[in-house]
Design an enzyme around this catalytic site. Structure first.
Site, PDB file in Angstrom:
ATOM      1  N   ARG A 174     -34.028  52.317 -66.830  1.00 36.45           N
ATOM      2  CA  ARG A 174     -34.260  51.813 -65.480  1.00 36.45           C
ATOM      3  C   ARG A 174     -35.150  52.738 -64.646  1.00 36.45           C
ATOM      4  NH1 ARG A 174     -32.316  52.484 -60.704  1.00 36.45           N
ATOM      5  NH2 ARG A 174     -30.611  53.856 -61.366  1.00 36.45           N
ATOM      6  N   ILE A 180     -34.570  43.231 -61.658  1.00 33.02           N
ATOM      7  CA  ILE A 180     -34.363  43.413 -60.220  1.00 33.02           C
ATOM      8  C   ILE A 180     -35.322  44.507 -59.741  1.00 33.02           C
ATOM      9  CG2 ILE A 180     -32.666  44.059 -58.434  1.00 33.02           C
ATOM     10  CD1 ILE A 180     -32.031  41.396 -59.736  1.00 33.02           C
ATOM     11  N   HIS A 225     -38.030  30.165 -57.452  1.00 37.35           N
ATOM     12  CA  HIS A 225     -36.677  29.988 -57.985  1.00 37.35           C
ATOM     13  C   HIS A 225     -36.497  28.504 -58.300  1.00 37.35           C
ATOM     14  CE1 HIS A 225     -32.482  30.845 -58.740  1.00 37.35           C
ATOM     15  NE2 HIS A 225     -32.184  29.758 -58.051  1.00 37.35           N
ATOM     16  N   GLU A 267     -42.244  23.572 -59.599  1.00 38.13           N
ATOM     17  CA  GLU A 267     -42.645  24.987 -59.680  1.00 38.13           C
ATOM     18  C   GLU A 267     -44.158  25.159 -59.795  1.00 38.13           C
ATOM     19  OE1 GLU A 267     -40.357  27.507 -62.363  1.00 38.13           O
ATOM     20  OE2 GLU A 267     -38.871  25.912 -62.473  1.00 38.13           O
TER      21      GLU A 267
HETATM   22  C1  GRF Z   1     -38.043  29.234 -65.933  1.00 42.41           C
HETATM   23  O1  GRF Z   1     -36.644  29.043 -65.995  1.00 42.41           O
HETATM   24  C2  GRF Z   1     -38.525  28.865 -64.574  1.00 42.41           C
HETATM   25  O2  GRF Z   1     -37.787  27.776 -64.062  1.00 42.41           O
HETATM   26  C3  GRF Z   1     -38.252  30.099 -63.787  1.00 42.41           C
HETATM   27  O3  GRF Z   1     -38.485  31.176 -64.699  1.00 42.41           O
HETATM   28  C4  GRF Z   1     -38.315  30.704 -66.052  1.00 42.41           C
HETATM   29  C5  GRF Z   1     -39.502  31.017 -66.924  1.00 42.41           C
HETATM   30  O4  GRF Z   1     -40.630  30.473 -66.388  1.00 42.41           O
HETATM   31  N1  GRF Z   1     -39.112  30.196 -62.629  1.00 42.41           N
HETATM   32  P1  GRF Z   1     -42.094  30.821 -66.994  1.00 42.41           P
HETATM   33  O5  GRF Z   1     -42.411  29.747 -67.987  1.00 42.41           O
HETATM   34  O6  GRF Z   1     -42.005  32.189 -67.675  1.00 42.41           O
HETATM   35  O7  GRF Z   1     -43.016  30.802 -65.833  1.00 42.41           O
END
Ligand code: GRF
Length: 200
Positions: free
Chosen positions: A64, A91, A108, A179
């Site tokens: 970390r 995080i 999200h 998204e």
């Molecule tokens: C997916 O679960 C998406 O919904 C969330 O992150 C995860 C991976 O997305 N935002 P990505 O294909 O790596 O962008």
């Protein structure tokens, strides 16, 4: 032109939406100049295919503390002005969040405040939405602060939950219909606003 870093952990489909949006001129107030992953991920391949600089900081092997300091160093070496978390699972340290205050954006895959916070990532979000029985879900673009999924909401887009949905097909619909649309829009909104502040 702002320098934008995109942080990934997985397949990078949201990163791909950002790369495509930059090409189409939807993102015009900033340029993706770095893609950084905390583990081996296909997102790094997508960046290489688009001739974008990449950096793998393998958190498992670094630990970390070394991960957090290497992340800060890499972002400043690349003169990054704004950070996008696109499926990023680590995080961020309070130091990084304060250094890039109001300049970090996250996607999200639910309508915050539903199904968010600790433990709500990836498929778990859609499993929770289906088990609760919501008829509408969606995605949220928000600023990042020290509370997981707690920052100011910038954009949201609703998606219908259909009878017989599995978590996988609901995730795909939320990605395709929400998204991949609102993240580029949110990135341009923030980049445009930050560009004006820097000019002042
Ligand atoms: C997916 O679960 C998406 O919904 C969330 O992150 C995860 C991976 O997305 N935002 P990505 O294909 O790596 O962008």
């Amino acid at each position: 032109m702002l320098n934008i870093a995109v942080l990934v952990s997985g397949g990078g489909t949201n990163l791909q939406a950002l790369i495509d949006a930059e090409k189409k001129g939807i993102i015009k107030s900033g340029k993706i100049t770095l893609v950084l992953a905390d583990r081996l991920s296909y997102g790094l391949e997508r960046a290489k295919n688009a001739n974008i600089a990449t950096q793998l900081l393998d958190k498992k092997s670094l630990g970390r503390k070394a991960f957090e300091s290497s992340l800060l160093d890499t972002l400043s070496t690349h003169n990054i002005d704004m950070i996008v978390l696109a499926g990023f699972l680590s995080i961020l340290s309070p130091l990084l969040i304060s250094k890039y205050n109001d300049r970090i954006i996250n996607i999200h895959p639910s309508l915050i405040p539903s199904f968010c916070g600790k433990g709500f990532y990836g498929l778990h979000v859609h499993e929770a939405a289906l088990s609760y029985g919501v008829k509408v879900t969606g995605a949220t673009v928000h600023l990042v602060n020290e509370i997981p999924d707690g920052g100011r909401i910038l954009l949201q887009k609703a998606v219908e939950v259909k009878d017989g949905d599995t978590p996988e097909c609901l995730q795909k619909r939320v990605m395709e219909e929400a998204e991949w649309i609102i993240l580029p829009q949110g990135v341009e909104m923030l980049a445009e606003q930050l560009s004006k502040e820097i000019i002042k």
